[in-house]
Design a protein around this motif. Structure first.
Motif, PDB file in Angstrom:
ATOM      1  N   GLY A 137      25.500 -14.353   9.521  1.00 35.73           N
ATOM      2  CA  GLY A 137      24.171 -13.917   9.100  1.00 35.73           C
ATOM      3  C   GLY A 137      23.394 -15.096   8.552  1.00 35.73           C
ATOM      4  N   ASN A 138      22.109 -14.894   8.346  1.00 37.38           N
ATOM      5  CA  ASN A 138      21.328 -16.001   7.787  1.00 37.38           C
ATOM      6  C   ASN A 138      20.584 -15.579   6.524  1.00 37.38           C
ATOM      7  OD1 ASN A 138      19.446 -14.378   8.862  1.00 37.38           O
ATOM      8  ND2 ASN A 138      18.505 -15.887  10.208  1.00 37.38           N
ATOM      9  N   LYS A 139      21.121 -14.567   5.847  1.00 38.21           N
ATOM     10  CA  LYS A 139      20.485 -14.089   4.625  1.00 38.21           C
ATOM     11  C   LYS A 139      20.809 -15.007   3.444  1.00 38.21           C
ATOM     12  CE  LYS A 139      20.839  -9.599   3.808  1.00 38.21           C
ATOM     13  NZ  LYS A 139      21.584  -8.325   3.707  1.00 38.21           N
ATOM     14  N   THR A 140      20.048 -14.830   2.375  1.00 41.31           N
ATOM     15  CA  THR A 140      20.286 -15.602   1.151  1.00 41.31           C
ATOM     16  C   THR A 140      20.782 -14.658   0.056  1.00 41.31           C
ATOM     17  OG1 THR A 140      18.562 -17.179   1.714  1.00 41.31           O
ATOM     18  CG2 THR A 140      19.207 -17.080  -0.596  1.00 41.31           C
ATOM     19  N   LEU A 141      21.795 -15.119  -0.669  1.00 40.05           N
ATOM     20  CA  LEU A 141      22.327 -14.368  -1.807  1.00 40.05           C
ATOM     21  C   LEU A 141      22.104 -15.178  -3.087  1.00 40.05           C
ATOM     22  CD1 LEU A 141      24.030 -11.927  -2.888  1.00 40.05           C
ATOM     23  CD2 LEU A 141      26.054 -13.374  -2.560  1.00 40.05           C
ATOM     24  N   ILE A 142      21.623 -14.504  -4.124  1.00 43.65           N
ATOM     25  CA  ILE A 142      21.497 -15.129  -5.440  1.00 43.65           C
ATOM     26  C   ILE A 142      22.653 -14.616  -6.293  1.00 43.65           C
ATOM     27  CG2 ILE A 142      20.051 -15.371  -7.505  1.00 43.65           C
ATOM     28  CD1 ILE A 142      17.658 -14.445  -5.646  1.00 43.65           C
ATOM     29  N   VAL A 143      23.506 -15.519  -6.749  1.00 38.93           N
ATOM     30  CA  VAL A 143      24.588 -15.166  -7.678  1.00 38.93           C
ATOM     31  C   VAL A 143      24.262 -15.855  -8.997  1.00 38.93           C
ATOM     32  CG1 VAL A 143      27.067 -15.207  -8.114  1.00 38.93           C
ATOM     33  CG2 VAL A 143      26.240 -15.243  -5.760  1.00 38.93           C
ATOM     34  N   TYR A 144      24.166 -15.087 -10.078  1.00 39.23           N
ATOM     35  CA  TYR A 144      23.825 -15.751 -11.337  1.00 39.23           C
ATOM     36  C   TYR A 144      24.710 -15.265 -12.464  1.00 39.23           C
ATOM     37  CZ  TYR A 144      21.570 -11.478 -12.953  1.00 39.23           C
ATOM     38  OH  TYR A 144      21.349 -10.180 -13.347  1.00 39.23           O
ATOM     39  N   PHE A 145      24.947 -16.179 -13.403  1.00 33.58           N
ATOM     40  CA  PHE A 145      25.644 -15.857 -14.637  1.00 33.58           C
ATOM     41  C   PHE A 145      24.644 -16.047 -15.768  1.00 33.58           C
ATOM     42  CE2 PHE A 145      27.980 -17.465 -18.375  1.00 33.58           C
ATOM     43  CZ  PHE A 145      28.735 -16.340 -18.644  1.00 33.58           C
ATOM     44  N   SER A 146      24.659 -15.124 -16.730  1.00 29.91           N
ATOM     45  CA  SER A 146      23.697 -15.224 -17.827  1.00 29.91           C
ATOM     46  C   SER A 146      24.262 -14.534 -19.054  1.00 29.91           C
ATOM     47  CB  SER A 146      22.387 -14.558 -17.417  1.00 29.91           C
ATOM     48  OG  SER A 146      21.436 -14.648 -18.461  1.00 29.91           O
ATOM     49  N   MET A 147      24.164 -15.179 -20.207  1.00 29.76           N
ATOM     50  CA  MET A 147      24.636 -14.549 -21.440  1.00 29.76           C
ATOM     51  C   MET A 147      23.496 -13.931 -22.224  1.00 29.76           C
ATOM     52  SD  MET A 147      27.816 -14.256 -21.820  1.00 29.76           S
ATOM     53  CE  MET A 147      27.844 -13.759 -23.531  1.00 29.76           C
ATOM     54  N   SER A 148      22.425 -14.682 -22.459  1.00 30.86           N
ATOM     55  CA  SER A 148      21.348 -14.154 -23.305  1.00 30.86           C
ATOM     56  C   SER A 148      20.100 -13.775 -22.516  1.00 30.86           C
ATOM     57  CB  SER A 148      21.022 -15.138 -24.429  1.00 30.86           C
ATOM     58  OG  SER A 148      20.613 -16.386 -23.908  1.00 30.86           O
ATOM     59  N   GLY A 149      20.201 -13.788 -21.171  1.00 31.90           N
ATOM     60  CA  GLY A 149      19.126 -13.217 -20.349  1.00 31.90           C
ATOM     61  C   GLY A 149      18.155 -14.199 -19.723  1.00 31.90           C
ATOM     62  N   THR A 150      18.198 -15.472 -20.138  1.00 38.01           N
ATOM     63  CA  THR A 150      17.228 -16.435 -19.606  1.00 38.01           C
ATOM     64  C   THR A 150      17.489 -16.738 -18.124  1.00 38.01           C
ATOM     65  OG1 THR A 150      17.137 -17.388 -21.814  1.00 38.01           O
ATOM     66  CG2 THR A 150      16.137 -18.672 -20.053  1.00 38.01           C
ATOM     67  N   THR A 151      18.747 -16.944 -17.784  1.00 39.88           N
ATOM     68  CA  THR A 151      19.085 -17.215 -16.380  1.00 39.88           C
ATOM     69  C   THR A 151      18.880 -15.965 -15.528  1.00 39.88           C
ATOM     70  OG1 THR A 151      20.728 -18.773 -17.225  1.00 39.88           O
ATOM     71  CG2 THR A 151      20.812 -18.278 -14.876  1.00 39.88           C
ATOM     72  N   LYS A 152      19.075 -14.805 -16.156  1.00 39.37           N
ATOM     73  CA  LYS A 152      18.796 -13.553 -15.450  1.00 39.37           C
ATOM     74  C   LYS A 152      17.320 -13.489 -15.044  1.00 39.37           C
ATOM     75  CE  LYS A 152      18.942  -8.528 -15.911  1.00 39.37           C
ATOM     76  NZ  LYS A 152      19.281  -7.383 -16.762  1.00 39.37           N
ATOM     77  N   GLN A 153      16.442 -13.877 -15.968  1.00 38.49           N
ATOM     78  CA  GLN A 153      14.998 -13.903 -15.665  1.00 38.49           C
ATOM     79  C   GLN A 153      14.689 -14.878 -14.536  1.00 38.49           C
ATOM     80  OE1 GLN A 153      12.486 -14.744 -19.044  1.00 38.49           O
ATOM     81  NE2 GLN A 153      13.181 -12.898 -20.125  1.00 38.49           N
ATOM     82  N   ALA A 154      15.331 -16.046 -14.595  1.00 39.45           N
ATOM     83  CA  ALA A 154      15.133 -17.050 -13.534  1.00 39.45           C
ATOM     84  C   ALA A 154      15.556 -16.466 -12.186  1.00 39.45           C
ATOM     85  CB  ALA A 154      15.936 -18.302 -13.854  1.00 39.45           C
ATOM     86  N   ALA A 155      16.722 -15.818 -12.188  1.00 40.97           N
ATOM     87  CA  ALA A 155      17.261 -15.246 -10.944  1.00 40.97           C
ATOM     88  C   ALA A 155      16.331 -14.170 -10.394  1.00 40.97           C
ATOM     89  CB  ALA A 155      18.655 -14.678 -11.204  1.00 40.97           C
ATOM     90  N   GLN A 156      15.788 -13.354 -11.298  1.00 39.35           N
ATOM     91  CA  GLN A 156      14.885 -12.278 -10.865  1.00 39.35           C
ATOM     92  C   GLN A 156      13.577 -12.837 -10.318  1.00 39.35           C
ATOM     93  OE1 GLN A 156      14.959  -9.835 -14.404  1.00 39.35           O
ATOM     94  NE2 GLN A 156      16.510  -8.470 -13.524  1.00 39.35           N
ATOM     95  N   GLN A 157      13.118 -13.942 -10.907  1.00 36.31           N
ATOM     96  CA  GLN A 157      11.897 -14.590 -10.403  1.00 36.31           C
ATOM     97  C   GLN A 157      12.140 -15.137  -8.995  1.00 36.31           C
ATOM     98  OE1 GLN A 157       9.137 -14.309 -12.416  1.00 36.31           O
ATOM     99  NE2 GLN A 157       8.111 -14.879 -10.528  1.00 36.31           N
TER     100      GLN A 157
END
Ligand SMILES: Cc1cc2nc3c(=O)[nH]c(=O)nc-3n(C[C@H](O)[C@H](O)[C@H](O)COP(=O)(O)O)c2cc1C
Length: 197
Positions: free
Chosen positions: A39-59
Motif C-alpha cells: 500500500g502507499n498510505k501514511t500512518l502516524i504513530v505517536y507517543f505522548s505523556m502530557s498531550g503536546t505531541t498528541k496535538q502535533a500528531a493531530q495537526q
C-alpha cells in the motif's frame, strides 16, 4: 505444408510464451507484495505523556488525512511529571525497552510511517526503541517528528537513523513541531504528504 506447420508452431510457441510471461510476472508481483508493503498510505504513530505531541500528531493528521495511532507502554507510566520522569530516567540509564501495547494496524497498507515523540534528555523516549523492536518497518519510509522545550529535532536523528536502518527502512529528516502550522505545512509539502483539502 511444411511452411504451414512452422507458422502453427510459431503461434503455439508465442502463445505459451505469453502465458508464461503473464503468469511469471504475476507470481513475481505476489512475492514482492508479500515481502514488504503493497500500500502507499501514511500512518502516524505517536507517543505522548502530557498531550503536546498528541496535538502535533493531530495537526499532522488534519493536513495529511493519514491514519493515526497512539503508542502506549503496556503498563502506563505512573501519573505525575516527577514520577514518570523517574521511571523514564531509569529506562534511559539502563537501556530498558519497556513493553508496549501491540495496537498498530497491519503495516502492509503503509509505505510511510511518521513517528512522533517528546524529546526526553535530548533523545527519543525508550518506548521508541520498543516500537522498532516490536514492528518491522522494512521497505518503509520513516519520518520522525518531535515536540520539546527547546531541543531541536536533529538531536534525536542519529538514534532514529540507526533504528530505521537496522530495520531496513528509509529515514527522512524529521520535524520539531512548535505550534507553527505554516512551517508544518511546508514540511509536509516537501515530503509530498499534504492532502488536497
Ligand atoms: C523526562 C523528560 C525529559 C525531557 N527532556 C527534554 C530535553 O532534553 N529537551 C527539551 O527541549 N525538552 C525536554 N523535555 C520537555 C518535553 O520534550 C516537552 O515538554 C514535550 O513537548 C512533552 O511532550 P508530551 O506532552 O507529548 O509528553 C523533557 C520532558 C520530560 C518529561
Amino acid at each position: 505444408m511444411h511452411k504451414h506447420f512452422s507458422w502453427l508452431t510459431a503461434i503455439i510457441i508465442a502463445t505459451v510464451a505469453m502465458f508464461a510471461l503473464v503468469f511469471g510476472f504475476d507470481s513475481h508481483n505476489n512475492n514482492a507484495s508479500a515481502a514488504s508493503s503493497n500500500g502507499n498510505k501514511t500512518l502516524i504513530v505517536y507517543f505522548s505523556m502530557s498531550g503536546t505531541t498528541k496535538q502535533a500528531a493531530q495537526q499532522i493528521q488534519h493536513y495529511t488525512s493519514a491514519d493515526i495511532v497512539r503508542l502506549q507502554r503496556a503498563t502506563p507510566y505512573p501519573k505525575g511529571y516527577d514520577n514518570y520522569a523517574r521511571v523514564a530516567d531509569r529506562e534511559r540509564r539502563h537501556n530498558i525497552h519497556p513493553a508496549i501495547k501491540h495496537n498498530l494496524p497491519n503495516l502492509d497498507q503503509y509505505s510511510t510511517v511518521m513517528v512522533g515523540f517528546p524529546t526526553w534528555w535530548q533523545q527519543p523516549p525508550m518506548v521508541i526503541h520498543s516500537l522498532f523492536d516490536a514492528y518491522n518497518f522494512q521497505g518503509k519510509t520513516i519520518i520522525p517528528f518531535t515536540t520539546s522545550m527547546s531541543t531541536p529535532m536533529k538531536a534525536s536523528m542519529p538514534t532514529m537513523r540507526r533504528l530505521a536502518r537496522a530495520d531496513g527502512a528509509t529515514i527522512k529528516n524529521g520535524f520539531r513541531y512548535d505550534d507553527n502550522n505554516a512551517q508544518l505545512r511546508k514540511f509536509l509539502q516537501r515530503n509530498g504528504l499534504m492532502n488536497n483539502n
